[in-house]
Design an enzyme around this catalytic site. Structure first.
Site, mmCIF file in Angstrom:
data_model
loop_
_atom_site.group_PDB
_atom_site.id
_atom_site.type_symbol
_atom_site.label_atom_id
_atom_site.label_comp_id
_atom_site.label_asym_id
_atom_site.label_seq_id
_atom_site.Cartn_x
_atom_site.Cartn_y
_atom_site.Cartn_z
ATOM 1 N N ARG A 122 0.815 -1.225 0.000
ATOM 2 C CA ARG A 122 0.000 0.000 0.000
ATOM 3 C C ARG A 122 0.845 1.270 0.000
ATOM 4 O O ARG A 122 0.399 2.324 0.436
ATOM 5 C CB ARG A 122 -0.985 0.004 1.176
ATOM 6 C CG ARG A 122 -2.001 -1.137 1.119
ATOM 7 C CD ARG A 122 -3.160 -0.908 2.050
ATOM 8 N NE ARG A 122 -4.166 -1.941 1.886
ATOM 9 C CZ ARG A 122 -4.510 -2.800 2.845
ATOM 10 N NH1 ARG A 122 -3.928 -2.727 4.033
ATOM 11 N NH2 ARG A 122 -5.436 -3.706 2.617
ATOM 12 N N LYS A 144 2.374 11.072 -11.379
ATOM 13 C CA LYS A 144 1.582 10.166 -12.199
ATOM 14 C C LYS A 144 2.354 8.877 -12.433
ATOM 15 O O LYS A 144 3.493 8.906 -12.908
ATOM 16 C CB LYS A 144 1.246 10.806 -13.550
ATOM 17 C CG LYS A 144 0.173 11.863 -13.492
ATOM 18 C CD LYS A 144 -0.175 12.320 -14.906
ATOM 19 C CE LYS A 144 -1.285 13.338 -14.901
ATOM 20 N NZ LYS A 144 -1.635 13.757 -16.279
ATOM 21 N N GLU A 186 8.507 17.684 -25.140
ATOM 22 C CA GLU A 186 7.954 18.122 -23.851
ATOM 23 C C GLU A 186 8.505 19.494 -23.465
ATOM 24 O O GLU A 186 7.807 20.309 -22.855
ATOM 25 C CB GLU A 186 8.262 17.094 -22.768
ATOM 26 C CG GLU A 186 7.624 15.735 -22.975
ATOM 27 C CD GLU A 186 6.122 15.722 -22.743
ATOM 28 O OE1 GLU A 186 5.544 16.776 -22.394
ATOM 29 O OE2 GLU A 186 5.511 14.649 -22.936
ATOM 30 N N HIS A 249 -1.073 15.922 -26.117
ATOM 31 C CA HIS A 249 -1.075 14.549 -25.611
ATOM 32 C C HIS A 249 -2.339 13.775 -25.964
ATOM 33 O O HIS A 249 -2.295 12.546 -26.068
ATOM 34 C CB HIS A 249 -0.875 14.546 -24.093
ATOM 35 C CG HIS A 249 0.528 14.824 -23.680
ATOM 36 N ND1 HIS A 249 1.167 16.010 -23.974
ATOM 37 C CD2 HIS A 249 1.425 14.085 -22.987
ATOM 38 C CE1 HIS A 249 2.390 15.984 -23.475
ATOM 39 N NE2 HIS A 249 2.582 14.824 -22.886
ATOM 40 N N HIS A 253 -1.383 10.425 -27.507
ATOM 41 C CA HIS A 253 -1.665 9.135 -26.873
ATOM 42 C C HIS A 253 -2.488 8.233 -27.796
ATOM 43 O O HIS A 253 -2.277 7.017 -27.838
ATOM 44 C CB HIS A 253 -2.407 9.348 -25.553
ATOM 45 C CG HIS A 253 -1.528 9.806 -24.441
ATOM 46 N ND1 HIS A 253 -2.030 10.302 -23.249
ATOM 47 C CD2 HIS A 253 -0.179 9.857 -24.315
ATOM 48 C CE1 HIS A 253 -1.018 10.634 -22.454
ATOM 49 N NE2 HIS A 253 0.103 10.368 -23.084
ATOM 50 N N HIS A 266 7.171 8.342 -27.342
ATOM 51 C CA HIS A 266 6.160 9.214 -26.743
ATOM 52 C C HIS A 266 6.298 10.655 -27.242
ATOM 53 O O HIS A 266 5.322 11.276 -27.676
ATOM 54 C CB HIS A 266 6.288 9.174 -25.216
ATOM 55 C CG HIS A 266 5.413 10.164 -24.513
ATOM 56 N ND1 HIS A 266 4.036 10.060 -24.489
ATOM 57 C CD2 HIS A 266 5.715 11.299 -23.820
ATOM 58 C CE1 HIS A 266 3.528 11.075 -23.815
ATOM 59 N NE2 HIS A 266 4.516 11.836 -23.403
#
Length: 358
Positions: A122, A144, A186, A249, A253, A266
């Site tokens: 956890r 993220k 980016e 994005h 994506h 990416h």
């Protein structure tokens, strides 16, 4: 060494940017309050050969007992089977809730190791040690973490903040040229959405950046992280402001997912997505043709693709677009530009998005 503070209350932490700071990783981790003892260094097979020994040596000198967990390089490793492999190894080396996970590598390793750290017991402490441009300027910061699903990129994930980010710009010297260039997408994104002078600086310095001048790389990485830190500190879980970081994005994506993960890097997909978003911005937000052309020229100078892939209008592309995480009531909250350095969002249906790109 430059320090960027990410203010998130109890989850606040630093991003450290500098040259040759990888050899101080153990000391920096201790300074961030991590407990010496068993820890995992998650990396890929390519980065392992280049930097794992230095990282292991630095950690051992400061009281850590590291074990390397290596995965195959590439987007395909962001998968449930690879995640299970990490859980098995983390269990076998006896990690407990005080044991850190060091994510040594690019965005794939950062996302995968971050999600493993978020969910093992956890949650165990995480240190991001990015070694690619994409990871250093973007994906390592913000919390993220995710793995891919066959229908959409990053569909399974969690917000989980690291305890520390250590970005050594000298690791960028060993990147293949294509991987180095993809990360510049980016960087350009930050200029496009919030820092118009950054676009001018990139136009001026791009040749030296492509030559990997260390001082300029440190400036570019720190400036990019400072922008992202300000956004994340104000909006950790993408309730509003953070959505601006998705410029390029949404389509990027969808290209990645429909073309098959690994067909495009990416940053390459995001570069195409930014040019497509510029066209949508001209239609829906009044973005000038001159500024759209200027942005496209910079992307092209960086050696990045700008055209939609051949045969892109597929069911897989539409399905990936429809699974975008910013969708609501059949529409997508799309990031557009009304001028360089300033964004807005507009709710667009898939038909709204597809039509101007035909």
């Amino acid at each position: 060494m430059r320090t960027i503070r990410i203010e998130l209350g109890p989850a606040s932490h630093d991003a450290l940017v500098g040259a040759n700071i990888l050899d101080n990783l153990g000391e920096l981790a201790r300074g961030a309050g991590l407990t010496p003892g068993s820890c995992a260094v998650v990396t890929d097979a390519t980065v392992e050969k280049l930097y794992a020994a230095r990282v292991m040596d630095s950690l051992r000198k400061t009281g850590f007992s590291p074990a390397v967990i290596s995965v195959p390089p590439g987007e395909a490793s962001k998968s449930l089977p690879t995640l299970e492999l990490l859980y098995d190894r983390m269990t076998s080396i006896g990690l407990d809730r005080n044991s850190a996970v060091f994510a040594l590598g690019g965005g794939v390793v950062g996302d995968l190791a971050g999600f493993a750290a978020a969910t093992f017991l956890r949650g165990v402490p995480l240190v991001q040690v990015p070694t690619t441009v994409v990871a250093q300027v973007d994906s390592a910061l913000g919390g993220k973490t995710a793995i891919n699903h066959r229908h959409a990129k990053n569909l399974i994930g969690a917000f989980y903040q690291p305890r520390l980010i250590v970005a050594d710009v000298t690791t960028l010297a060993t990147l293949p040229d294509r991987e180095f260039r993809e990360g510049l997408a980016e960087v350009i994104k930050y200029g496009a959405i919030m820092d118009a002078p950054m676009i001018a600086d990139l136009e001026r310095d791009l040749d030296s950046i492509l030559a990997r001048r260390s001082d300029l790389l440190e400036q570019v990485v720190a400036r990019s992280l400072a922008h992202k830190a300000a956004v994340v500190s104000a909006d950790e879980r993408e309730g509003g402001l953070r959505k601006s970081l998705n410029f390029g994005h949404t389509i990027g994506h969808a290209i990645e997912a429909s073309a098959g993960y690994g067909s495009y890097f990416h940053g390459e997909a995001v570069a195409i997505g930014m040019v497509a978003a510029s066209r949508l911005s001209s239609k829906y937000a009044g973005f000038s043709a001159d500024e759209a052309s200027r942005l496209q020229r910079l992307i092209e100078r960086a050696g990045l693709p700008t055209a939609m892939p051949d045969g892109w209008r597929t069911d897989d592309f539409l399905r990936a677009l429809g699974l975008d995480k910013k969708r609501a009531a059949g529409a997508i909250e799309f990031v557009l530009l009304d001028r360089l350095g300033h964004y807005l969002t507009k709710s667009l249906s898939p038909d709204d998005i597809m039509s101007p790109l035909s």
